[in-house]
Write an enzyme that holds these catalytic residues in place. Structure first.
Site, PDB file in Angstrom:
ATOM      1  N   HIS A 158      38.398  25.462  61.828  1.00  0.00           N
ATOM      2  CA  HIS A 158      39.262  26.340  62.236  1.00  0.00           C
ATOM      3  C   HIS A 158      40.804  25.722  61.549  1.00  0.00           C
ATOM      4  O   HIS A 158      41.756  26.003  62.161  1.00  0.00           O
ATOM      5  CB  HIS A 158      39.553  26.388  63.643  1.00  0.00           C
ATOM      6  CG  HIS A 158      38.364  27.020  64.208  1.00  0.00           C
ATOM      7  ND1 HIS A 158      37.752  28.242  64.185  1.00  0.00           N
ATOM      8  CD2 HIS A 158      37.401  26.295  65.134  1.00  0.00           C
ATOM      9  CE1 HIS A 158      36.596  28.188  65.006  1.00  0.00           C
ATOM     10  NE2 HIS A 158      36.313  27.064  65.311  1.00  0.00           N
ATOM     11  N   SER A 279      58.297  24.126  38.280  1.00  0.00           N
ATOM     12  CA  SER A 279      59.159  25.499  38.404  1.00  0.00           C
ATOM     13  C   SER A 279      60.097  25.613  37.585  1.00  0.00           C
ATOM     14  O   SER A 279      61.045  24.530  37.147  1.00  0.00           O
ATOM     15  CB  SER A 279      59.743  25.432  39.803  1.00  0.00           C
ATOM     16  OG  SER A 279      60.622  26.344  39.938  1.00  0.00           O
ATOM     17  N   LYS A 285      59.654  20.826  42.062  1.00  0.00           N
ATOM     18  CA  LYS A 285      58.330  21.201  42.393  1.00  0.00           C
ATOM     19  C   LYS A 285      57.120  20.708  41.433  1.00  0.00           C
ATOM     20  O   LYS A 285      57.525  20.296  40.453  1.00  0.00           O
ATOM     21  CB  LYS A 285      58.139  22.682  42.046  1.00  0.00           C
ATOM     22  CG  LYS A 285      59.040  23.513  43.148  1.00  0.00           C
ATOM     23  CD  LYS A 285      58.400  23.409  44.699  1.00  0.00           C
ATOM     24  CE  LYS A 285      57.165  24.204  44.935  1.00  0.00           C
ATOM     25  NZ  LYS A 285      57.440  25.654  44.830  1.00  0.00           N
ATOM     26  N   ASN A 287      53.344  22.025  41.129  1.00  0.00           N
ATOM     27  CA  ASN A 287      52.654  23.152  41.592  1.00  0.00           C
ATOM     28  C   ASN A 287      50.992  23.261  41.281  1.00  0.00           C
ATOM     29  O   ASN A 287      50.566  22.780  40.278  1.00  0.00           O
ATOM     30  CB  ASN A 287      53.174  24.441  41.281  1.00  0.00           C
ATOM     31  CG  ASN A 287      54.639  24.686  42.160  1.00  0.00           C
ATOM     32  OD1 ASN A 287      54.816  24.295  43.001  1.00  0.00           O
ATOM     33  ND2 ASN A 287      55.386  25.495  41.205  1.00  0.00           N
ATOM     34  N   GLU A 292      45.292  27.651  42.495  1.00  0.00           N
ATOM     35  CA  GLU A 292      45.662  28.946  42.486  1.00  0.00           C
ATOM     36  C   GLU A 292      44.677  29.909  41.804  1.00  0.00           C
ATOM     37  O   GLU A 292      44.341  31.213  42.357  1.00  0.00           O
ATOM     38  CB  GLU A 292      47.038  29.315  42.802  1.00  0.00           C
ATOM     39  CG  GLU A 292      47.646  28.515  43.991  1.00  0.00           C
ATOM     40  CD  GLU A 292      49.280  28.235  43.761  1.00  0.00           C
ATOM     41  OE1 GLU A 292      49.792  28.029  44.808  1.00  0.00           O
ATOM     42  OE2 GLU A 292      49.900  28.659  42.658  1.00  0.00           O
ATOM     43  N   GLN A 324      27.091  51.120  28.148  1.00  0.00           N
ATOM     44  CA  GLN A 324      27.989  50.356  27.056  1.00  0.00           C
ATOM     45  C   GLN A 324      28.857  49.362  27.873  1.00  0.00           C
ATOM     46  O   GLN A 324      29.656  48.633  27.263  1.00  0.00           O
ATOM     47  CB  GLN A 324      28.616  51.412  25.886  1.00  0.00           C
ATOM     48  CG  GLN A 324      29.526  50.801  25.271  1.00  0.00           C
ATOM     49  CD  GLN A 324      29.734  51.772  24.066  1.00  0.00           C
ATOM     50  OE1 GLN A 324      29.183  52.032  22.911  1.00  0.00           O
ATOM     51  NE2 GLN A 324      30.956  52.424  24.134  1.00  0.00           N
ATOM     52  N   LYS A 327      29.263  45.172  28.956  1.00  0.00           N
ATOM     53  CA  LYS A 327      29.260  43.788  28.204  1.00  0.00           C
ATOM     54  C   LYS A 327      30.555  43.203  28.874  1.00  0.00           C
ATOM     55  O   LYS A 327      30.817  41.806  28.825  1.00  0.00           O
ATOM     56  CB  LYS A 327      29.321  44.209  26.840  1.00  0.00           C
ATOM     57  CG  LYS A 327      28.100  44.472  26.081  1.00  0.00           C
ATOM     58  CD  LYS A 327      28.030  45.134  24.872  1.00  0.00           C
ATOM     59  CE  LYS A 327      26.998  46.057  24.560  1.00  0.00           C
ATOM     60  NZ  LYS A 327      26.805  47.060  25.222  1.00  0.00           N
TER      61      LYS A 327
HETATM   62  N1  ARG Z   1      27.181  50.484  21.624  1.00  0.00           N
HETATM   63  C1  ARG Z   1      26.123  50.870  22.267  1.00  0.00           C
HETATM   64  C2  ARG Z   1      25.974  50.267  23.600  1.00  0.00           C
HETATM   65  O1  ARG Z   1      26.558  48.967  23.761  1.00  0.00           O
HETATM   66  C3  ARG Z   1      24.926  50.678  21.444  1.00  0.00           C
HETATM   67  C4  ARG Z   1      23.676  51.390  22.038  1.00  0.00           C
HETATM   68  C5  ARG Z   1      23.806  52.645  21.566  1.00  0.00           C
HETATM   69  N2  ARG Z   1      22.586  53.701  21.916  1.00  0.00           N
HETATM   70  C6  ARG Z   1      23.086  55.146  22.025  1.00  0.00           C
HETATM   71  N3  ARG Z   1      21.833  55.744  22.273  1.00  0.00           N
HETATM   72  N4  ARG Z   1      23.941  55.619  21.644  1.00  0.00           N
HETATM   73  O2  ARG Z   1      25.224  50.670  24.657  1.00  0.00           O
END
Ligand code: ARG
Length: 457
Positions: A158, A279, A285, A287, A292, A324, A327
């Site tokens: 605590h 700062s 300061k 920091n 953080e 899509q 990523k």
């Molecule tokens: N740019 C697309 C993705 O990242 C590639 C695959 C596209 N496939 C499709 N059936 N439109 O998912």
């Protein structure tokens, strides 16, 4: 270069600017260029092995693909390329080099198994990198634990002074978290070790491709077992984000501890100058911005994981364009780990401990109240009663602004019992596996250094 449309035949008009602005992914999936080239070369070779393309054609295709890699390495990725995605970019570049032959590369392949493969290759690298950076920080902490195995400081619950521990023991707590993190990246990598290429759009490729050989040529253990799953599975990305988010949660706790320890009020340690910030207004300061930011990034990484899981949860089999969006969270979080871990590792290595301040804080004998109660219990007093007795004595000491030792013996507490009020003795007694006794800490730290320096967790 002109845009290469991969799907124009059945359309009576070109894609609208509004469609392209929303649909194109080249702006971010160009980060998969190396993987796309690698997987494309492997696919060309698999087509040759299957007797679909002639050795001469494949030689030209492979040379063209390799040239694209060399070119981009030299001039950098074009930011303004007008391509739908990295796959159409590669095909357009290839066409500029080898002409209509470029159009043969996509035989029996779909962008669905292509992107699943590219991304899987990328995530495998990200997982290996995650494990490596977690281990480097763990090693830095284990080394400090070895050096500070006997350095006393207050342990907290605590955030109130609880019982003494050693600084080395504190370091090893984070070593354990980081070892589990590294193991989690490794486990995820072994599940990710299946190659989706050869799954086609969703139902498998109609060509007699040897998928075992293809998988191995890309460094995978084996091919995926079901084409519908393979083109839509993003578990590896989700597992990367989970392992990274939990790693960052651990780093956030480490950061919070260090922010407290380096605060003016605690003063147990100071940050190395090279890893602290100043700062613009207050000259005095120094920091903890790095700490953080680590704490803040943990919050954001939790969001990235939640975001991807939410994208995945309602998708009908097999591929949907929602995928899509898988990523960028992985790109961003990998990028965060790549800069956060080295900075934190530097802080752990360079942290300047104030042994005097730590020892002074650890000498607060209220930290040894449990010890005293244990001592009374050892003499035969029921522990509940000993707890009461010591609790009353603490209240008296606090009222007088004195220490327990200074109050001296009482009706229930003998001078002999008061010998328990000794930090070194209390530490040395915690001498079972996992305890804070300097002997245990030194042993555990040594074992951790040996394992981690050898690349294991
Ligand atoms: N740019 C697309 C993705 O990242 C590639 C695959 C596209 N496939 C499709 N059936 N439109 O998912």
């Amino acid at each position: 270069m002109t845009r290469r449309q991969l799907w124009g035949g059945r359309f009576s008009e070109p894609p609208a600017q509004a469609l392209r602005a929303f649909n194109d992914s080249f702006g971010f999936d160009r980060a998969l260029l190396a993987e796309d080239l690698r997987a494309s070369i492997a696919w060309a070779e698999a087509l040759e092995a299957a007797g679909v393309l002639s050795p001469g054609d494949v030689k030209k295709l492979v040379a063209g693909l390799e040239e694209i890699g060399v070119e981009v390495a030299k001039t950098g990725m074009p930011h303004d390329a007008d391509d739908e995605d990295v796959h159409s970019f590669v095909e357009a570049r290839l066409a500029a080099k080898v002409g209509p032959l470029a159009g043969k590369l996509h035989t029996g392949r779909s962008r669905n198994d292509q992107v699943a493969t590219d991304f899987r290759l990328y995530v495998k690298d990200a997982l290996a990198e995650g494990a490596a950076v977690a281990r480097s920080l763990a090693l830095a902490l284990a080394r400090r634990a070895e050096a500070e195995a006997a350095t006393p400081m207050p342990g907290y619950t605590h955030l109130k002074r609880a019982e003494p521990v050693t600084f080395g023991h504190w370091c090893l707590a984070y070593v354990e978290m980081l070892r589990r993190d590294a193991g989690r990246f490794d486990n995820a990598a072994s599940r990710a070790d299946e190659c989706p290429l050869g799954s086609g759009a969703l139902s498998g490729t109609p060509l007699p491709i040897d998928r075992e050989t293809l998988a191995r040529s890309l460094g995978f253990l084996r091919p995926t077992a079901n084409s519908l799953d393979a083109v839509s599975d993003r578990d590896a990305a989700a597992e990367f984000l989970f392992a990274a988010a939990l790693l960052l949660v651990h780093l956030s706790r480490l950061a919070e501890d260090l922010i407290v320890f380096t605060s003016d009020e605690f003063g147990f340690a100071a940050l190395p100058d090279a890893l602290a910030t100043g700062s613009s207004r207050m000259p005095q300061k120094k920091n903890p911005d790095v700490l953080e930011l680590a704490r803040g990034h943990a919050g954001r990484a939790i969001g990235e994981l939640t975001g991807l899981l939410a994208v995945l949860k309602g998708l009908p089999l097999a591929y949907d364009k929602d995928l899509q969006l898988d990523k960028e969270p992985v790109f961003r979080v990998r990028g965060v780990l790549a800069v956060a871990l080295p900075a934190l590792t530097g802080i752990v290595e360079g942290l300047l401990l104030d042994h005097g301040r730590m020892a002074l804080a650890a000498s607060d004998d209220r930290l040894l109240a449990t010890e005293l109660a244990d001592e009374l219990a050892r003499r035969g007093m029921p522990f509940r009663e000993a707890h009461e007795v010591v609790g009353r004595r603490i209240a008296e000491a606090e009222a007088l602004g004195a220490t327990l030792a200074a109050l001296g013996p009482s009706k229930e507490i003998t001078a002999q019992d008061l010998q328990a009020l000794d930090v070194r003795r209390a530490l040395a007694k915690r001498d079972t596996t996992g305890g804070t006794a300097p002997r245990q800490v030194a042993r555990a730290a040594k074992a951790a250094v040996r394992r981690l320096a050898g690349g294991a967790s």
